[in-house]
Design a protein around this motif. Structure first.
Motif, mmCIF file in Angstrom:
data_model
loop_
_atom_site.group_PDB
_atom_site.id
_atom_site.type_symbol
_atom_site.label_atom_id
_atom_site.label_comp_id
_atom_site.label_asym_id
_atom_site.label_seq_id
_atom_site.Cartn_x
_atom_site.Cartn_y
_atom_site.Cartn_z
ATOM 1 N N PRO A 127 -34.916 77.753 -29.055
ATOM 2 C CA PRO A 127 -35.121 77.881 -27.612
ATOM 3 C C PRO A 127 -33.833 78.307 -26.903
ATOM 4 N N ALA A 128 -33.961 79.201 -25.951
ATOM 5 C CA ALA A 128 -32.821 79.580 -25.102
ATOM 6 C C ALA A 128 -33.231 79.321 -23.669
ATOM 7 N N SER A 129 -32.328 78.773 -22.883
ATOM 8 C CA SER A 129 -32.682 78.401 -21.517
ATOM 9 C C SER A 129 -31.942 79.275 -20.499
ATOM 10 N N ALA A 130 -32.709 79.965 -19.674
ATOM 11 C CA ALA A 130 -32.176 80.700 -18.511
ATOM 12 C C ALA A 130 -30.991 81.601 -18.841
ATOM 13 N N VAL A 131 -31.072 82.342 -19.936
ATOM 14 C CA VAL A 131 -29.961 83.230 -20.306
ATOM 15 C C VAL A 131 -29.983 84.491 -19.437
ATOM 16 N N VAL A 132 -31.101 85.196 -19.449
ATOM 17 C CA VAL A 132 -31.182 86.435 -18.658
ATOM 18 C C VAL A 132 -31.095 86.096 -17.160
ATOM 19 N N GLU A 133 -31.633 84.947 -16.799
ATOM 20 C CA GLU A 133 -31.588 84.521 -15.393
ATOM 21 C C GLU A 133 -30.144 84.393 -14.898
ATOM 22 N N LYS A 134 -29.256 83.938 -15.795
ATOM 23 C CA LYS A 134 -27.833 83.811 -15.405
ATOM 24 C C LYS A 134 -27.229 85.190 -15.170
ATOM 25 N N LEU A 135 -27.622 86.153 -16.001
ATOM 26 C CA LEU A 135 -27.112 87.519 -15.811
ATOM 27 C C LEU A 135 -27.654 88.100 -14.512
ATOM 28 N N ARG A 136 -28.939 87.846 -14.264
ATOM 29 C CA ARG A 136 -29.575 88.403 -13.064
ATOM 30 C C ARG A 136 -28.959 87.851 -11.790
ATOM 31 N N ALA A 137 -28.365 86.661 -11.883
ATOM 32 C CA ALA A 137 -27.787 86.033 -10.687
ATOM 33 C C ALA A 137 -26.654 86.875 -10.101
ATOM 34 N N VAL A 138 -25.948 87.609 -10.961
ATOM 35 C CA VAL A 138 -24.821 88.430 -10.482
ATOM 36 C C VAL A 138 -25.335 89.846 -10.242
ATOM 37 N N LYS A 139 -25.366 90.241 -8.982
ATOM 38 C CA LYS A 139 -26.010 91.512 -8.650
ATOM 39 C C LYS A 139 -25.071 92.703 -8.815
ATOM 40 N N GLU A 140 -25.657 93.812 -9.273
ATOM 41 C CA GLU A 140 -24.929 95.076 -9.341
ATOM 42 C C GLU A 140 -25.012 95.747 -7.964
ATOM 43 N N PRO A 141 -24.084 96.683 -7.673
ATOM 44 C CA PRO A 141 -24.089 97.323 -6.347
ATOM 45 C C PRO A 141 -25.450 97.933 -5.999
ATOM 46 N N GLU A 142 -26.094 98.555 -6.958
ATOM 47 C CA GLU A 142 -27.392 99.176 -6.694
ATOM 48 C C GLU A 142 -28.441 98.122 -6.310
ATOM 49 N N GLU A 143 -28.386 96.992 -6.990
ATOM 50 C CA GLU A 143 -29.330 95.916 -6.666
ATOM 51 C C GLU A 143 -29.081 95.391 -5.255
ATOM 52 N N LEU A 144 -27.804 95.261 -4.898
ATOM 53 C CA LEU A 144 -27.476 94.780 -3.544
ATOM 54 C C LEU A 144 -28.018 95.749 -2.490
ATOM 55 N N GLY A 145 -27.978 97.035 -2.803
ATOM 56 C CA GLY A 145 -28.515 98.039 -1.878
ATOM 57 C C GLY A 145 -30.013 97.855 -1.677
ATOM 58 N N TYR A 146 -30.746 97.633 -2.755
ATOM 59 C CA TYR A 146 -32.199 97.434 -2.641
ATOM 60 C C TYR A 146 -32.511 96.163 -1.853
ATOM 61 N N ILE A 147 -31.739 95.107 -2.131
ATOM 62 C CA ILE A 147 -31.990 93.839 -1.430
ATOM 63 C C ILE A 147 -31.713 94.012 0.065
ATOM 64 N N GLN A 148 -30.608 94.692 0.368
ATOM 65 C CA GLN A 148 -30.272 94.915 1.781
ATOM 66 C C GLN A 148 -31.417 95.662 2.480
ATOM 67 N N GLN A 149 -31.979 96.649 1.803
ATOM 68 C CA GLN A 149 -33.072 97.417 2.404
ATOM 69 C C GLN A 149 -34.317 96.534 2.579
ATOM 70 N N ALA A 150 -34.566 95.642 1.618
ATOM 71 C CA ALA A 150 -35.697 94.705 1.743
ATOM 72 C C ALA A 150 -35.488 93.797 2.955
ATOM 73 N N VAL A 151 -34.229 93.441 3.220
ATOM 74 C CA VAL A 151 -33.910 92.623 4.398
ATOM 75 C C VAL A 151 -34.144 93.431 5.677
ATOM 76 N N VAL A 152 -33.680 94.676 5.672
ATOM 77 C CA VAL A 152 -33.830 95.535 6.856
ATOM 78 C C VAL A 152 -35.310 95.682 7.226
ATOM 79 N N ILE A 153 -36.164 95.860 6.224
ATOM 80 C CA ILE A 153 -37.604 96.014 6.485
ATOM 81 C C ILE A 153 -38.170 94.728 7.106
ATOM 82 N N ALA A 154 -37.790 93.586 6.557
ATOM 83 C CA ALA A 154 -38.293 92.306 7.088
ATOM 84 C C ALA A 154 -37.777 92.091 8.510
ATOM 85 N N GLU A 155 -36.539 92.485 8.760
ATOM 86 C CA GLU A 155 -35.984 92.304 10.109
ATOM 87 C C GLU A 155 -36.702 93.181 11.131
ATOM 88 N N ALA A 156 -37.048 94.388 10.714
ATOM 89 C CA ALA A 156 -37.786 95.276 11.622
ATOM 90 C C ALA A 156 -39.152 94.647 11.928
#
Ligand code: ZN
Ligand code: ZN
Length: 364
Positions: A127-156
């Protein structure tokens, strides 16, 4: 994607795992599968080894998998998926196979265990616990861009819905209007079923929108988010339907102050529980501690709830470039509730707010 798989092996090595040719990692969590392969289909496993990667899926998705996940050999699992998986594992000569303990159902695990007995090398299941989840926690610049856009849409959508909120409007219609607006603005979906909880229902932290109509004197909690390029946003605002009471204003102010204190302290290196404790302490001192019934926040990315969490259980230091919500709430049965939720990027020495819309007390 292949870089991410490289990071997976480095992470396992750091954790003391010996990375050898005959080691395999089976990914069954859908978001982890997407993160590591780019494959957006709803069904399948990734089998990762230090030399080669397979994407195991069924006939509905093989063509799509080949297009979306070029670094993988695509295998059709057919009617006997675990037997087929055994053939691949045998070809890879695996002696150890890690599986994701949070993402394999008991029944799938039993079938896997049963199948392994018939596999030539009989690899040991680990069994392995939350291995990929730990990697996913640290966002790449491209991911931050998508998240920011998801925020912008919700704010609108928030700015839009302010015109729409008035006495007599049904919670359900508010939810529908929010979702419709976000989809029109480019969201592929709402991050989760929109929460609109008014009056006494606002005391339900996750009150799904119902038929209740907004009434004068109500507090209304609206919690929603957009999905953009697979990435989620999550925001909550609470408004009062005029006339607001002094008590509503007072409790709103306390929740806002708790949130501001937490945001002020949020930075990489601190455990999530310390940030949670700060907001909790503030609300306790205001006599509201008993009514803050959930943790302070959670990570957001491909999933709307992911690592890291800002909770009393989270002992690991927060990594830089994690995206988290900060959302204290006070819920008083029979009276109502207030929650204010923003998203922020954790940085060295502080945080950067992604949510920009105002959060002063609003009486509509
Ligand atoms: Zn939320
Ligand atoms: Zn949230």
């Amino acid at each position: 994607m292949l870089k991410r798989i490289g990071r997976l092996w480095s992470y396992l090595e750091e954790k003391g795992c010996l990375i050898e040719e005959n080691l395999g990692f089976l990914v069954s969590d859908p978001a982890n599968r997407l993160y590591l392969s780019g494959f957006t289909g709803e069904s399948g496993y990734l089998l990762l080894t230090p030399q080669k990667n397979w994407l195991l899926t069924d006939g509905r998705f093989t063509e799509q998998a080949r297009e979306e996940a070029p670094g993988f050999e695509v295998v059709d699992l057919g009617r006997k998926p675990f037997e087929k998986m055994g053939e691949v594992v045998a070809r890879a000569g695996l002696r150890e196979l890690y599986f994701e303990e949070e993402a394999l159902t008991v029944s799938a695990y039993r079938r896997l265990e049963e199948a392994v007995k018939n596999w030539p090398q009989k690899p040991v299941l680990k069994p392995a616990s939350a291995v990929v989840e730990k990697l996913r926690a640290v966002k790449e610049p491209e991911e931050l861009g998508y998240i920011q856009q998801a925020v912008v849409i919700a704010e609108a959508a928030w700015e839009h819905i302010l015109e729409y909120l008035k006495p007599g409007v049904k919670e359900k219609d508010v939810a529908l209007e929010l979702e419709y607006f976000m989809r029109k603005r480019g969201a592929t979906a709402a991050s989760f079923p929109v929460i609109v909880a008014s009056g006494p229902r606002s005391a339900l932290p996750h009150g799904r929108a119902e038929d209740r109509k907004l009434k004068p004197g109500d507090l209304v909690v609206l919690d929603f988010g957009a999905v953009y390029h697979g990435y989620c946003s999550d925001l909550t605002r609470t408004v009062a339907v005029a006339p607001a009471t002094d008590e509503q204003r007072k409790i709103y102010k306390a929740v806002l102050k708790a949130q501001e204190e937490a945001l002020q302290a949020l930075r990489a290196g601190l455990p999530g529980r310390e940030i949670d404790a700060l907001a909790r302490r503030y609300l306790e001192e205001a006599g509201l501690g008993d009514y803050f019934s959930h943790s302070l926040g959670h990570g957001v990315g491909l999933s709307v709830h992911e690592k890291p969490t800002l909770s009393w259980r989270e002992e690991d230091p927060l990594p830089a470039r994690a995206v988290v919500t900060v959302e204290p709430g006070v819920y008083i049965p029979g009276w109502g509730g207030v929650r204010i939720e923003d998203m922020a990027v954790v940085e060295e020495g502080g945080c950067r707010l992604l949510t920009k819309i105002s959060k002063g007390f609003l009486e509509i």
